[in-house]
Design an enzyme around this catalytic site. Structure first.
Site, mmCIF file in Angstrom:
data_model
loop_
_atom_site.group_PDB
_atom_site.id
_atom_site.type_symbol
_atom_site.label_atom_id
_atom_site.label_comp_id
_atom_site.label_asym_id
_atom_site.label_seq_id
_atom_site.Cartn_x
_atom_site.Cartn_y
_atom_site.Cartn_z
ATOM 1 N N GLU A 274 13.972 -15.397 0.655
ATOM 2 C CA GLU A 274 14.321 -16.517 1.550
ATOM 3 C C GLU A 274 13.375 -17.688 1.310
ATOM 4 O OE1 GLU A 274 13.889 -14.858 5.468
ATOM 5 O OE2 GLU A 274 15.654 -13.573 5.235
ATOM 6 N N ASP B 211 0.835 -1.207 0.000
ATOM 7 C CA ASP B 211 0.000 0.000 0.000
ATOM 8 C C ASP B 211 0.876 1.266 0.000
ATOM 9 O OD1 ASP B 211 -2.807 0.991 0.342
ATOM 10 O OD2 ASP B 211 -1.954 1.915 2.128
HETATM 11 C C1 BGC Z 1 -5.443 2.208 -0.553
HETATM 12 C C2 BGC Z 1 -6.599 3.020 -0.079
HETATM 13 C C3 BGC Z 1 -6.231 3.614 1.258
HETATM 14 C C4 BGC Z 1 -4.911 4.374 1.214
HETATM 15 C C5 BGC Z 1 -4.356 4.621 2.568
HETATM 16 C C6 BGC Z 1 -4.403 3.289 -0.739
HETATM 17 O O1 BGC Z 1 -3.911 3.657 -1.793
HETATM 18 O O2 BGC Z 1 -5.671 1.495 -1.722
HETATM 19 O O3 BGC Z 1 -7.764 2.277 0.000
HETATM 20 O O4 BGC Z 1 -7.240 4.504 1.651
HETATM 21 O O5 BGC Z 1 -3.937 3.647 0.523
HETATM 22 O O6 BGC Z 1 -3.944 3.420 3.143
#
Ligand code: BGC
Length: 545
Positions: A258, A208
């Site tokens: 790993e 993310d």
């Molecule tokens: C996720 C979102 C989220 C954001 C913060 C992103 O890009 O896909 O759904 O709100 O990151 O974590």
């Protein structure tokens, strides 16, 4: 039937990955929120789609300030979704059906309920506990102003004040304090998390906001008016896409390697195409999302440019391209493609979250669905991996009519209602034509499903050879037999079409124009809409061999 080789280290290169937003997929315990047992009960459905992998959005304990992207504990399961034993059962059920599992990892920020943040709040300024996050004194004579005028992605200030007067940085919601990646303990803890899930059999990770971890917070903090545009910052923006972030992913790659086969990783990094390559390098995460098609208007010239550019990039860095039209953050593409074209012909950021209150444009549902069907055949014929979002195989439309009281997205709250946010693409899936929550579960549904949902349900489409679900199933099965190599050869045709050949004589033609076009002399194996005699009609893709 899925037949992916679970030992193949390169399985991800051409994989079809199906994203599950767990709270909205299937609810086994009837509390209105999807759960892991719900997903397990639907493994036969996933198998029937013939996908290669599932990407599971966060299922960790969370107060849901941001749909689970506010993680309280990175190494556990939210009790509303199940237990670690359920998770193991899910891995087993998917693997025995030949399906891999990718999980989301959220390293830029924890939730404000994470034990580290609670400890930071209970500890004094300058303490080791505060150093795991980004705390600063305020500005102004008495420090009562935020340290800088930066905005959070969801609107409002990117700083929040704590009881003793200090401020902490949150690029997203206030409940998502940014972690300090200069802190060795933070780095080590995420390596532990990578091992924790890899040891449990997870095959890969979706990372993310992978481009946000490293920041330059040297004083004085620059005013937002002086910040470079992210898309042109070339590594010089203090908050996004700094070169030093790759040192983190080099460490991650060593851990992922790993394992046998090495665990895959895909970066969610909203950076220009040329800068994406480093996230996707073999000594980094290995793959990065390319959102260029998702952001492109339905236009053959734009599509061709995006495809050419991304295939060239993948060749340069030895990764494979990724293609995606929908996910949990954007308006479903069956709806996007039914919106009136922007006057300037460009897809605008606002369309990602769309539908600010009361200003919904009219959606041409039939056109949107027709183009979405054409788009998926085009995408699945490209070399590289394809990411599908739950419900797109049903041709599901965005739910624009969610009542304000039901909205959950922090973007709605932080923009004070100016943005309706992303809940409209997260409404629980309809499995049956009728029933309390259209078969989602035995209880209700945490986001209100509209009446028309039943007509899009799996049950409504199962027996219909022309349904979107049937199209996806056929396309995925045909693709499995044909997808090979990473090459694509363009074929010149009428201006408003995209025509290319893949190894083995597989051809894909999309007609973006209004007038039907001639098809080459080859057998049509699949088309997204019925042909007009021998011709390919408007907004249609055909595969030939
Ligand atoms: C996720 C979102 C989220 C954001 C913060 C992103 O890009 O896909 O759904 O709100 O990151 O974590």
């Amino acid at each position: 039937m899925t037949s992916i080789d679970l030992t193949d280290p390169d399985w991800w290169r051409q994989a079809v990955v199906y994203q599950i937003y767990p709270r909205s997929f299937a609810d086994a315990n009837g509390d209105g929120v999807g759960d892991l047992q719900g997903i397990i009960s639907r493994v036969p459905y996933l198998t029937s789609l013939d996908i290669d992998a599932v990407w599971l959005s966060p299922f960790y304990p969370s107060a849901l300030a941001d749909g689970g992207y506010d993680v309280d504990d990175y190494r556990n399961v939210d009790p509303r979704l199940g237990t670690l034993e359920d998770f193991d059962e899910l891995v087993g059920a998917l693997h025995s059906s030949g399906i891999k599992l990718i999980v989301d990892i959220v390293p830029n920020h924890s939730s404000s309920l994470h034990e580290w943040f609670r400890e930071a709040l209970a500890s004094p300024r300058g303490s080791a506990a505060r150093d795991r996050y980004i705390f600063r004194d305020g500005s102004g004579p008495d420090g009562s102003e935020p340290p800088s005028d930066w905005d959070s992605v969801f609107g409002g200030s990117a700083w929040a004040q704590v009881e003793d007067g200090q401020w902490y940085l949150h690029l997203f919601a206030a409940e998502q304090p940014d972690l300090n990646w200069d802190n060795r303990e933070v780095r080590d803890d995420f390596l532990t998390t990578l091992r924790f899930w890899s040891d449990r059999g997870v095959d890969g990770f979706r990372v993310d906001v992978a481009h946000a971890l490293v920041k330059d917070l040297s004083e004085p903090l620059p005013a937002k008016a002086t910040l470079p545009r992210q898309s042109e910052s070339n590594g010089l923006h203090p908050l996004w896409d700094r070169d030093q972030v790759h040192e983190i992913y080099t460490e991650w790659r060593q851990v992922l390697n790993e394992y046998d086969p090495p665990r895959s990783a895909v970066a969610e990094a909203f950076v220009p195409a040329a800068r994406r390559a480093r996230y996707a390098s073999a000594d980094g995460l290995g793959q990065a999302f390319n959102f260029d098609l998702l952001q492109a208007d339905w236009d053959f010239g734009k599509f061709r440019q995006v495809i050419k550019e991304n295939l060239a990039l993948a060749e340069l860095n030895g990764s494979s391209s990724t293609w995606v039209f929908s996910n949990h953050d954007v308006v479903r593409h069956a709806t996007r493609y039914g919106l009136p074209k922007d006057p300037d012909g460009a897809w605008q950021d606002g369309k990602a979250w769309l539908l600010s209150n009361g200003t919904e444009p009219t959606v041409d549902v039939a056109q949107g669905l027709r183009r979405a069907r054409a788009a998926v055949l085009l995408m699945l014929a490209l070399p590289g991996s394809a990411y599908l979002y739950q419900g797109e195989e049903l041709g599901l439309q965005e739910v624009g009519e969610l009542p304000a009281a039901n909205l959950q997205d922090p973007a709605y709250f932080r923009s004070k209602g100016a943005e309706k946010g992303r809940d409209g693409c997260r409404v629980p899936l309809p499995w049956t034509v009728e029933g309390l929550s259209f078969g989602f579960g035995t209880g209700g549904s945490h986001l209100v499903q509209p009446k028309w949902f039943g007509s899009y349900s799996v049950q409504a489409q199962e027996g219909d050879a022309e349904s979107t679900l049937s199209l996806y199933r056929k396309a995925l099965a045909v693709r499995r037999g044909l997808q090979t190599g990473a090459t694509l050869e363009w074929v010149d045709g009428v201006d408003w079409s995209l025509h290319f050949k893949r190894p083995g004589g597989w051809q894909s033609i999309t007609n973006f124009g209004a007038a039907p076009i001639e098809l080459p002399d080859a057998a049509v194996v699949l088309s997204s809409s019925p042909l007009e005699g021998e011709k390919l009609p408007s907004d249609t893709t055909a595969w030939l061999i």
